[in-house]
Write a protein that holds these residues in place. Sequence first.
Motif, PDB file in Angstrom:
ATOM      1  N   CYS A  50     -24.028  46.836  17.854  1.00  0.00           N
ATOM      2  CA  CYS A  50     -25.299  46.406  18.463  1.00  0.00           C
ATOM      3  C   CYS A  50     -26.236  45.896  17.372  1.00  0.00           C
ATOM      4  O   CYS A  50     -26.187  46.347  16.237  1.00  0.00           O
ATOM      5  CB  CYS A  50     -25.936  47.593  19.177  1.00  0.00           C
ATOM      6  SG  CYS A  50     -27.549  47.249  19.894  1.00  0.00           S
ATOM      7  N   THR A  52     -29.170  46.675  17.001  1.00  0.00           N
ATOM      8  CA  THR A  52     -29.917  47.835  16.499  1.00  0.00           C
ATOM      9  C   THR A  52     -29.233  48.424  15.258  1.00  0.00           C
ATOM     10  O   THR A  52     -29.906  48.907  14.344  1.00  0.00           O
ATOM     11  CB  THR A  52     -30.042  48.898  17.611  1.00  0.00           C
ATOM     12  OG1 THR A  52     -30.820  48.334  18.665  1.00  0.00           O
ATOM     13  CG2 THR A  52     -30.708  50.170  17.122  1.00  0.00           C
ATOM     14  N   HIS A  72     -23.625  53.307  18.814  1.00  0.00           N
ATOM     15  CA  HIS A  72     -24.148  53.982  20.008  1.00  0.00           C
ATOM     16  C   HIS A  72     -23.667  53.331  21.295  1.00  0.00           C
ATOM     17  O   HIS A  72     -24.328  53.420  22.329  1.00  0.00           O
ATOM     18  CB  HIS A  72     -25.682  54.008  19.956  1.00  0.00           C
ATOM     19  CG  HIS A  72     -26.288  52.641  19.875  1.00  0.00           C
ATOM     20  ND1 HIS A  72     -26.608  52.044  18.680  1.00  0.00           N
ATOM     21  CD2 HIS A  72     -26.607  51.752  20.831  1.00  0.00           C
ATOM     22  CE1 HIS A  72     -27.104  50.841  18.910  1.00  0.00           C
ATOM     23  NE2 HIS A  72     -27.112  50.633  20.217  1.00  0.00           N
ATOM     24  N   CYS A 159     -24.774  49.814  25.750  1.00  0.00           N
ATOM     25  CA  CYS A 159     -26.135  49.481  25.297  1.00  0.00           C
ATOM     26  C   CYS A 159     -26.493  48.063  25.718  1.00  0.00           C
ATOM     27  O   CYS A 159     -27.479  47.857  26.404  1.00  0.00           O
ATOM     28  CB  CYS A 159     -26.316  49.649  23.795  1.00  0.00           C
ATOM     29  SG  CYS A 159     -27.997  49.261  23.265  1.00  0.00           S
TER      30      CYS A 159
HETATM   31 ZN   LIG Z   1     -27.884  49.062  21.098  1.00  0.00          ZN
END
Ligand SMILES: [Zn+2]
Length: 340
Positions: A50, A52, A72, A159
């Motif tokens: 991701c 992030t 995640h 996600c």
């Molecule tokens: Zn994410």
Amino acid sequence: MSNPIQLKSETLMQAMVLEVGQARLRETSVPRPVAGIGQVLARVCACAVCRTDLHVLDGELPHPKLPLIPGHEIVGQVVETGPGAERFKPGNKVGVPWLGWTCGECRYCRSGRENLCEKARFTGYTLDGGYAEYLVADERFCFPIPDIYSDAHAAPLLCAGLIGYRCLAKAGDAGRLGLYGFGAAAHIVIQIARHQGRKIFAFTRPGDSNAQQFARSLGAVWAGDSNAPPPEPLDAAIIFAPIGDLVPQALKAVARGGTVVCGGIHMSDIPSFPYDILWQERTVCSVANLTRRDGEEFMALAAHIPLQTTIQTFPLSEANEALTCLRTGKLQGAAVLLMR
Ligand SMILES: [Zn+2]
Ligand SMILES: [Zn+2]
């Protein structure tokens, strides 16, 4: 000793670890974590990458756990259950998302807004995540995975799909929806939005004809450069790209009463803009994290529609290469790490 990874264990596992002061992950052996109270120990089958994760690596998010195992968007298979954990059995497939723990007591938790809990812990940020052979997770925050998906194809739902879904909800009933940044999240959101009968306009990095073609192949009525105006005004726009300059761009693209949703956890500074483009009841908002309810709703929808995820797989040891591909915009859809 609250972090199980620090407990003494005979068994080691491979992991890609972020260490203090480093921007590259190091492949190393660490003790396999032990399931604590209410937790499951899962063998990681697949973990999607991701944006992030890049923000964590680049030090753009405050106070990560260090050293840290990122990741995640995890599909795992339960191996052991800790004391009091009864929701899943060994052998069950579970999805482990970004939201890893909440306090359950604060004003946000008690009002259906656990995504805003000030004490929340996050997988792959303040808790160890899925760039490893195993992880432990609080069973209350795991999701069952619809069995129509392979492990690798399910991972980006955790996600990209989930946060995208929350962003789409913030966009209200907008019939004409703009998506800025056509990566992992947008390629899932467009399928939900199309299923709901919305008209999609996709904005990509200027000149990225591959991404524009990808968006059209998934049903965008128009795809073009992010600095270009859409052919007609939008009712809402979701910005997935971490670029603050897109906020005034998107505001100019939405009609009166329109909403601009910022879907990322980090964005470069938003430049000042004339009030004129916010006037007429336009709204700018952000989306933070997820609630378990979002996850349940989204997974049901993912099983029903069903969603097709486009993925590019990498072995765990090539997590750095996967992250570089994401950073440089070389991916179509989502990068997914596969364990052996
Ligand atoms: Zn994410
Ligand atoms: Zn709370």
